[in-house]
Design an enzyme around this catalytic site. Structure first.
Site, PDB file in Angstrom:
ATOM      1  N   CYS A  78       0.962  -1.176  -0.072  1.00  0.00           N
ATOM      2  CA  CYS A  78      -0.045   0.006   0.073  1.00  0.00           C
ATOM      3  C   CYS A  78       0.752   1.280  -0.066  1.00  0.00           C
ATOM      4  CB  CYS A  78      -0.773  -0.098   1.224  1.00  0.00           C
ATOM      5  SG  CYS A  78      -2.342   0.920   0.821  1.00  0.00           S
ATOM      6  N   HIS A 173      -3.250  -5.380   1.489  1.00  0.00           N
ATOM      7  CA  HIS A 173      -2.703  -5.595   2.674  1.00  0.00           C
ATOM      8  C   HIS A 173      -2.749  -7.128   3.009  1.00  0.00           C
ATOM      9  CE1 HIS A 173      -2.361  -1.523   4.280  1.00  0.00           C
ATOM     10  NE2 HIS A 173      -3.318  -1.087   3.507  1.00  0.00           N
ATOM     11  N   GLU A 175      -1.141  -8.777   5.146  1.00  0.00           N
ATOM     12  CA  GLU A 175      -0.970  -8.927   6.516  1.00  0.00           C
ATOM     13  C   GLU A 175      -2.277  -8.941   7.383  1.00  0.00           C
ATOM     14  OE1 GLU A 175      -0.435  -6.174   5.083  1.00  0.00           O
ATOM     15  OE2 GLU A 175      -0.892  -4.519   6.207  1.00  0.00           O
TER      16      GLU A 175
END
Ligand code: GLN
Length: 190
Positions: A78, A173, A175
């Site tokens: 990002c 993202h 994660e």
């Protein structure tokens, strides 16, 4: 293996958790000496203007740029993707934010606009993962690549993941999706 997560601002701890869950050592990087012995670097999401400024004031900017040029694996999510790009857009120009400029790609900040500030989309990421849940939050996109930069995933008209040798960038993202396949792929470069 020791992995540095740049921790000046943004979504840092989620990357640390995923790196540790894969059996690696995660080091939060806030100043240049934290980079010692690091075999790969993650640039998290957040606010790219802020991250860029803080990288400058901490002295990390030049060090990370040099490590990337010398072949150390660096992964930007990002805002991290924005920082890896060689070419920004009007927003980048107007804020005067400096980019690390490591990947042959042009980006558009907040490409998906205000109506779709955040959304989740299933993605096929070439050579990395099929049917991956991409979480997009005020996400940028890659609008053009050249030279050594290879698109890995698309959403509509935009490129949302790309790689160039030791460098990897995603507009989303991973994660946050409880799926470690992108991180595993990245760490296999180290
Ligand atoms: N839109 C943000 C920026 O321009 C990036 C958003 C994110 O990292 N989640 O910096």
């Amino acid at each position: 293996m020791r992995v540095g997560i740049v921790g000046v601002q943004g979504a840092v701890s989620e990357h640390e958790d995923i790196v540790r869950s894969l059996g690696h050592e995660a080091i939060r990087v806030n100043k240049p000496n934290h980079l010692e012995g690091v075999k790969a670097i993650i640039l998290p999401g957040g606010e790219s203007t802020t991250i860029s400024k803080l990288l400058k004031t901490t002295g990390l900017f030049g060090r990370i740029k040099k490590l990337g040029e010398d072949g150390l694996p660096i992964y930007g999510t990002c805002a991290g993707l924005i920082l890896l790009a060689k070419k920004g857009d009007d927003q980048v120009a107007s804020t005067g934010q400096e980019l690390l400029g490591l990947m042959d790609m042009e980006i558009s900040r907040n490409a998906f606009g205000r109506q779709r500030e955040s959304f989740e989309e299933r993605l096929d990421i070439e050579g990395v993962a099929k049917n991956f849940s991409g979480v997009f939050i005020r996400a940028p996109a890659i609008t053009r690549v050249w030279g050594g930069c290879k698109p890995l995933a698309r959403h509509g008209a935009f490129i949302v993941a790309a790689e160039q040798d030791n460098l990897l960038a995603t507009a989303f993202h991973p994660e946050l999706s409880g799926d470690s396949r992108v991180h595993e792929y990245f760490l296999s470069k180290a």
